[in-house]
Design an enzyme around this catalytic site. Sequence first.
Site, short mmCIF file in Angstrom:
data_model
loop_
_atom_site.label_atom_id
_atom_site.label_comp_id
_atom_site.label_asym_id
_atom_site.label_seq_id
_atom_site.Cartn_x
_atom_site.Cartn_y
_atom_site.Cartn_z
N ASP A 193 -41.96 29.93 74.71
CA ASP A 193 -41.43 28.67 75.26
C ASP A 193 -41.85 28.39 76.71
O ASP A 193 -41.00 27.96 77.52
CB ASP A 193 -39.90 28.66 75.16
CG ASP A 193 -39.40 28.67 73.73
OD1 ASP A 193 -40.22 28.67 72.80
OD2 ASP A 193 -38.17 28.69 73.54
N ASP B 193 -40.36 25.29 71.59
CA ASP B 193 -39.13 24.58 71.26
C ASP B 193 -39.51 23.16 70.87
O ASP B 193 -40.27 22.50 71.59
CB ASP B 193 -38.23 24.58 72.52
CG ASP B 193 -36.79 24.90 72.22
OD1 ASP B 193 -36.52 25.58 71.22
OD2 ASP B 193 -35.92 24.49 73.01
N HIS C 262 -37.51 20.01 69.32
CA HIS C 262 -36.30 19.38 68.81
C HIS C 262 -36.53 17.91 68.45
O HIS C 262 -37.18 17.18 69.21
CB HIS C 262 -35.19 19.43 69.86
CG HIS C 262 -34.76 20.80 70.24
ND1 HIS C 262 -34.31 21.72 69.32
CD2 HIS C 262 -34.69 21.42 71.45
CE1 HIS C 262 -33.97 22.83 69.94
NE2 HIS C 262 -34.21 22.68 71.23
N HIS D 94 -30.75 16.06 68.64
CA HIS D 94 -30.48 17.39 68.07
C HIS D 94 -29.02 17.80 68.32
O HIS D 94 -28.43 17.46 69.35
CB HIS D 94 -31.43 18.42 68.69
CG HIS D 94 -31.43 19.72 67.97
ND1 HIS D 94 -30.57 20.75 68.28
CD2 HIS D 94 -32.18 20.17 66.93
CE1 HIS D 94 -30.79 21.77 67.47
NE2 HIS D 94 -31.76 21.45 66.64
N HIS E 26 -33.74 18.26 75.73
CA HIS E 26 -34.96 18.92 76.22
C HIS E 26 -35.92 19.17 75.06
O HIS E 26 -35.51 19.24 73.90
CB HIS E 26 -34.62 20.26 76.90
CG HIS E 26 -34.06 21.28 75.96
ND1 HIS E 26 -32.75 21.27 75.52
CD2 HIS E 26 -34.65 22.35 75.34
CE1 HIS E 26 -32.54 22.27 74.69
NE2 HIS E 26 -33.69 22.95 74.55
N LYS F 284 -39.93 25.89 66.75
CA LYS F 284 -38.56 26.24 66.37
C LYS F 284 -37.59 25.19 66.90
O LYS F 284 -37.89 24.47 67.85
CB LYS F 284 -38.19 27.62 66.86
CG LYS F 284 -38.35 27.85 68.35
CD LYS F 284 -38.24 29.32 68.70
CE LYS F 284 -38.32 29.56 70.19
NZ LYS F 284 -37.20 28.99 70.95
N CYS G 100 -33.98 32.84 74.70
CA CYS G 100 -35.00 32.94 73.65
C CYS G 100 -35.74 34.28 73.66
O CYS G 100 -36.08 34.80 72.60
CB CYS G 100 -35.96 31.76 73.74
SG CYS G 100 -35.11 30.19 73.42
#
Length: 206
Positions: free
Chosen positions: A13, A51, A53, A57, A86, A111, A156
């Site tokens: 990330d 990441d 999203h 989310h 984010h 993810k 993470c």
Amino acid sequence: MKILPGDLLLIIDVQNDFCPGGALAVADGDAVVPVVNQLAGRFDHVVLTQDWHPAGHSSFATSHPGAAPFSSVTMPYGPQTLWPDHCVQGTAGAAFHPGLATDRAELVIRKGFRAAIDSYSAFFENDRTTPTGLAGYLRERGLKRVVMAGLATDFCVQYSALDARRLGFETTVVLPGCRAIDLDGSLASATAAMREAGVALVEEVA
């Protein structure tokens, strides 16, 4: 740190929203970039996580009227920290840091793309059962040790390291290549949990 042919570097990330100026900036987050780039040049195998999203989310505080960022709610899978919006798919904040060397990555694991489940770990969503497919990839490739760096140490990176150990992989976290959010002592807790699980914590990059 000796690097063997069966080792994989997992870069977690390193995205604009987690770096200074981003929507969920980790203090000094961009300082990991030169460390990670140096490491990547030494490994035969490199994987990135991202990441990713959808807008709205369920882990965003804005999806819960009246809730403040960094507060907690209970989801069907357990407690969930609520974050500022984010790493929304397709936005500049979700992009990798422009200084990150990504060309040698063999795989990008996205993810957090399921709207109802957050995802810290590179291996599982936060329900702890929905896999990302990374473990199968490593096993099919015959990769034995996972060396991690990235953002953030106490979320993470920690979740990924604990899952890697739970799945039977030798696991190393390169601390100079990580930075933490450190909510209410979360960095100290994460460090202790990783040590207890048998994660090797490297303090210097030689």
